[in-house]
Each structure stands twice: as C-alpha cells, then as structure tokens.
Design a protein around this motif. Sequence first.
Motif, PDB file in Angstrom:
ATOM      1  N   GLU A 179       0.793   3.483   6.575  1.00 50.82           N
ATOM      2  CA  GLU A 179       0.333   3.111   5.238  1.00 50.82           C
ATOM      3  C   GLU A 179      -1.185   3.245   5.113  1.00 50.82           C
ATOM      4  O   GLU A 179      -1.924   3.111   6.085  1.00 50.82           O
ATOM      5  CB  GLU A 179       0.767   1.679   4.912  1.00 50.82           C
ATOM      6  CG  GLU A 179       2.271   1.549   4.795  1.00 50.82           C
ATOM      7  CD  GLU A 179       2.742   0.136   4.529  1.00 50.82           C
ATOM      8  OE1 GLU A 179       3.897  -0.025   4.098  1.00 50.82           O
ATOM      9  OE2 GLU A 179       1.966  -0.821   4.768  1.00 50.82           O
ATOM     10  N   ARG A 180      -1.615   3.498   3.874  1.00 48.05           N
ATOM     11  CA  ARG A 180      -3.032   3.657   3.575  1.00 48.05           C
ATOM     12  C   ARG A 180      -3.708   2.285   3.542  1.00 48.05           C
ATOM     13  O   ARG A 180      -3.243   1.356   2.886  1.00 48.05           O
ATOM     14  CB  ARG A 180      -3.202   4.339   2.220  1.00 48.05           C
ATOM     15  CG  ARG A 180      -4.634   4.674   1.847  1.00 48.05           C
ATOM     16  CD  ARG A 180      -5.077   5.998   2.397  1.00 48.05           C
ATOM     17  NE  ARG A 180      -4.363   7.137   1.809  1.00 48.05           N
ATOM     18  CZ  ARG A 180      -4.480   8.378   2.242  1.00 48.05           C
ATOM     19  NH1 ARG A 180      -5.282   8.650   3.271  1.00 48.05           N
ATOM     20  NH2 ARG A 180      -3.796   9.366   1.678  1.00 48.05           N
ATOM     21  N   PRO A 216       0.819  -1.220   0.000  1.00 50.05           N
ATOM     22  CA  PRO A 216       0.000   0.000   0.000  1.00 50.05           C
ATOM     23  C   PRO A 216       0.849   1.265   0.000  1.00 50.05           C
ATOM     24  O   PRO A 216       2.062   1.226   0.225  1.00 50.05           O
ATOM     25  CB  PRO A 216      -0.813  -0.128   1.284  1.00 50.05           C
ATOM     26  CG  PRO A 216       0.052  -0.946   2.185  1.00 50.05           C
ATOM     27  CD  PRO A 216       0.797  -1.906   1.306  1.00 50.05           C
ATOM     28  N   GLU A 217       0.176   2.374  -0.220  1.00 44.94           N
ATOM     29  CA  GLU A 217       0.842   3.677  -0.216  1.00 44.94           C
ATOM     30  C   GLU A 217       1.361   4.002   1.188  1.00 44.94           C
ATOM     31  O   GLU A 217       0.644   3.874   2.173  1.00 44.94           O
ATOM     32  CB  GLU A 217      -0.156   4.757  -0.653  1.00 44.94           C
ATOM     33  CG  GLU A 217       0.370   6.177  -0.551  1.00 44.94           C
ATOM     34  CD  GLU A 217      -0.738   7.215  -0.653  1.00 44.94           C
ATOM     35  OE1 GLU A 217      -0.404   8.415  -0.689  1.00 44.94           O
ATOM     36  OE2 GLU A 217      -1.930   6.829  -0.663  1.00 44.94           O
ATOM     37  N   LEU A 222       0.349  -4.832   6.293  1.00 45.43           N
ATOM     38  CA  LEU A 222       0.108  -3.418   6.531  1.00 45.43           C
ATOM     39  C   LEU A 222       1.014  -2.961   7.667  1.00 45.43           C
ATOM     40  O   LEU A 222       1.142  -3.648   8.675  1.00 45.43           O
ATOM     41  CB  LEU A 222      -1.363  -3.185   6.907  1.00 45.43           C
ATOM     42  CG  LEU A 222      -1.816  -1.748   7.102  1.00 45.43           C
ATOM     43  CD1 LEU A 222      -1.845  -1.006   5.759  1.00 45.43           C
ATOM     44  CD2 LEU A 222      -3.210  -1.703   7.734  1.00 45.43           C
ATOM     45  N   THR A 225      -6.305  -0.369   2.389  1.00 44.87           N
ATOM     46  CA  THR A 225      -7.058  -0.593   1.157  1.00 44.87           C
ATOM     47  C   THR A 225      -8.107  -1.684   1.355  1.00 44.87           C
ATOM     48  O   THR A 225      -8.005  -2.507   2.272  1.00 44.87           O
ATOM     49  CB  THR A 225      -6.122  -1.012   0.008  1.00 44.87           C
ATOM     50  OG1 THR A 225      -5.542  -2.292   0.326  1.00 44.87           O
ATOM     51  CG2 THR A 225      -5.007   0.006  -0.197  1.00 44.87           C
TER      52      THR A 225
END
Length: 495
Positions: free
Chosen positions: A451-452, A406-407, A447, A454
């Motif tokens: 982090e974003r 993730p971002e 994760l 999702t």
Amino acid sequence: MKNLNHEKTPLFDALMEYVNNNTIPFHVPGHKKGKGMEKRFLDFVGKNVLSMDVTVFKQVDSLHKPTGPIKEAQELAADAFGADATFFCIHGTSGAIQAMILSVMGENEKIIVPRNIHKSVTSGIILSGAVPVYMQPEVDKNIGVALNVTPEIVEKTLKDNPDAKAVLIINPTYYGVSADIVKISEIVHDYGAILMVDEAHGPHLKFNEKLPISAMEAGADICAQSTHKIIGSMTQSSMLHVKADRIDVLRVKQVMSLLQTTSPSYILLASLDVARKQMMIEGKKLLDMTIELSEYARKEINNINGLYCFGDEIVGKNGAYDFDPTKITITAKGLGITGHELERILAEKYYIQPELSDMYNVLCIFSIGDTKEKVDYLLRALRDISSELYKDGVDIMKSIDIPDIPEQVISPRYAFECSTVALPLEESIGQISAEFLMAYPPGIPVLCPGERITREIIEYVNEMKNANLSIQGTEDPNVEYIKVVNDLQILNITA
C-alpha cells in the motif's frame, strides 16, 4: 450428525491411561515425566502436567493422521459446534486463520475482508498470494472503536468485485460487536462466494441463547475460534470448524498438516477435548453466570464518574447488529486520560491486568473463570482512580480519526517478497510499504504491505506514539524507520 456422548473425553482419557499405567518413557520429550526438568520449574508446575507431556504413538494418536482418540475428540467437537468437521489447532487461532485462508484461496484470487482484520488474516493473504479487497467497517468515534461491517457494504463490495472467491468477516469483534451474519451469509452465497469467519472471540456463542448467533449456526462455510479465550482450554489451543458443502475438507486437512508441528503439545490438545465437554455439559449455566457478572460490572462502571462502558445500547447502530456482553470496554476519556494510562494504573498500582488498551479504552474480557470477588476488586480500583482523577467539566480527549484505507498498489505477497530499503517514516510518504503498521493489541493494520504510504498515516502513527500506545509491524522496534519497495521495475510501472 450421530448422537454422540459428550460426557466422553477420549484424548484426555488416553493420556490418563498412559499416566496411570506408569508407562516408562523411552521417547521424547527429554524431561521424561519431569524427572529431567529444572527443579524450580518442576516444583511450580508439578509432575502431573509433565507426566502427560508426551509424543506421538498409537495409544495417544497422531494429530496429522488421527485414527484413535484425537479423531474421536475432533468428531465430538464438530458435533458440539455444529460443524461437519473440526480440526484441533495448537498454533493459536492465528495459525487456524492462516490455514482457513490457504485452504480456500489461491494466488491472485480476490478475498473481501474488513479493514479491521487481525494481522494473521493479512499473513494468510501473503502466504496464499490472494489479493485483498477491503471493506470499511463502521466506527463509533465517541469511543474510538471499530464496530462491524454491514450487509450493505458486503453486498456493494461483492457487486463491485463479482470475481471475488471469498468474503471474510470478524464476528464478533475484539470489543464484542457482531454483524448481521445470517444476512451476510445469504448475500455471500447468493454471489457464489465462500464465507469465512474469524470467530476468535466467539467460541462461547453456541452455548447460550443470550449471546449472538455463532458462525456455524449462521451459515458460515469455515470459521476459526480461539477456544482458549472465553472457554476453558489452554493458551495457544484453538479449533477450525468446517462445513463440507462448499469447502474441501481433505484440502483443509492437508493445509493443517502442512502448517502444524509434528510434535504437538498433547497438554494443549487434551485441554481442547475437556473444554468441549465442559461447554456441552455445563456451558449454559456457566455462561449465564458470566453474563450476569458482566452486566453487574457494566452497570456499576456506568455509575462511576468519568467512566463509560457500552452495552446493548449500541445495538441498532450501523455495524452493530448484536453484542456480546462478556466484553467490558471501559472508556476513560471522561477522566482526561488515555486507555493506555488507565491500563498502566490498574496494572502497576492494583495488579489488575486488562486484555488490552487503546487510545480511549481498556478492554476487560469476562469469562467462565471470573468471580464476583475479583470483579468487585476491579470496581473498587476503578472507583479509587475516578476519585483521584475525575474533575467536573474536565476537557475530554479529542477524537483521532483512523486514516482512510490507502491505495493498494501491488499485492501484499509481491510487496513482502520484493527488494526493499528502510527509510525514516517522514521520508517514506508516497512510497510503497513492504511492512505493516499497526496498533497492537489488537493487531489491526493501518498500513499493509503493497500500500501507498500517506502523510495521514504517518501523522496518525506519530499521535499513537505520543500517546505511548504500542505501534508494531516494522522491523525497526522503535518504528522510526519503515521498509519500502525498492524494486525499480515495480516503481517504474506504478509511478
């Protein structure tokens, strides 16, 4: 280095001298050689081990300022493993990895790491304030196992991040897959970066030519090893090996002193001392037997209906430069069950406890302590399970893809220290995580803080939970809620 005598065990010998002299202990610990210990525990453990459970004094040396037997034992270990300096660690390889990162990395400095890092690496990143740049390891979707990173992905990531201070790789992985660490070492050093290695599962590599090359031999600057995993020290005892060309050894010493207890277990320390001697004197012979036993088990497992155990055939695939045969990964998809279900059957019906299970596999670690009798019992159990469950043409379980990385919105340290709020998983999508989500063991995050979150990650976690696999990392033990960043200033900037 000096020509050292590896028959010696200086720390263990100092402890034995203390015991044999019948020294009267007016020092901690309070059980005083077992005399004050609860009877059932004492009867089971025995007085021998408790009689060498001592504290810091001159005869047995100090872990934080070694000048005697601990100093000599660490020098022997450095010589044995090909390091310029070695530090004994009694807070596990997780602690050694954290020390490794803190010794090199500072706040806001970039460290390149594979995504399938152990959570201790992320912990070290949080403690140091470093900023991780992730590499995606290759994945074998047939068995659902992350392999390793390729030299090409290491070079590309360095090219995209020329300001990265260090690269950390796992070698070998939990499942025994090794990268082309020699080539990676050359690439990393060409870019002026430091190569760190999480070698938790490779303390034995140095001692048998049939195994992948060790980190120190391959050119790593610093590596952490779980001496207790394959060779004969006790749980929680590990080593941190350092090459002095690019690493400040005194800085490492300071960090280790900062992190380790001032009341170390001398039993654990002595077990490191004798494990080094055993490997130097008998290691090749013992590991020859372990490798032979592993290959025997692998061949037999591959003749059992519905089971598969990968081996050297994986070498040559992207991310699989070499392979440690002592890792026995038993894929249960052909029986129509999860690895978790196979582990449960082995443990509850046959009293066999594997190292771990994942969606498709059970991992058994073979070591110098295994025997053919025990391996044959494992094989009989697997044949029994196969005869009960195997059906020709059974629907083999579908693969579940691991979510994309993730971002990363803010650094892990920043996310860890922010104000937070707990949200139900389904309501957290789009938020910035302040916690980990990981399948454990082996503790690989899907994760990380910062982090974003999702939808793909939440769906993956739900599938893992539905398969009764252990998902950890959140404060909520049931992983129904996850903490997210609740700092308005950050949320306004990152919106």
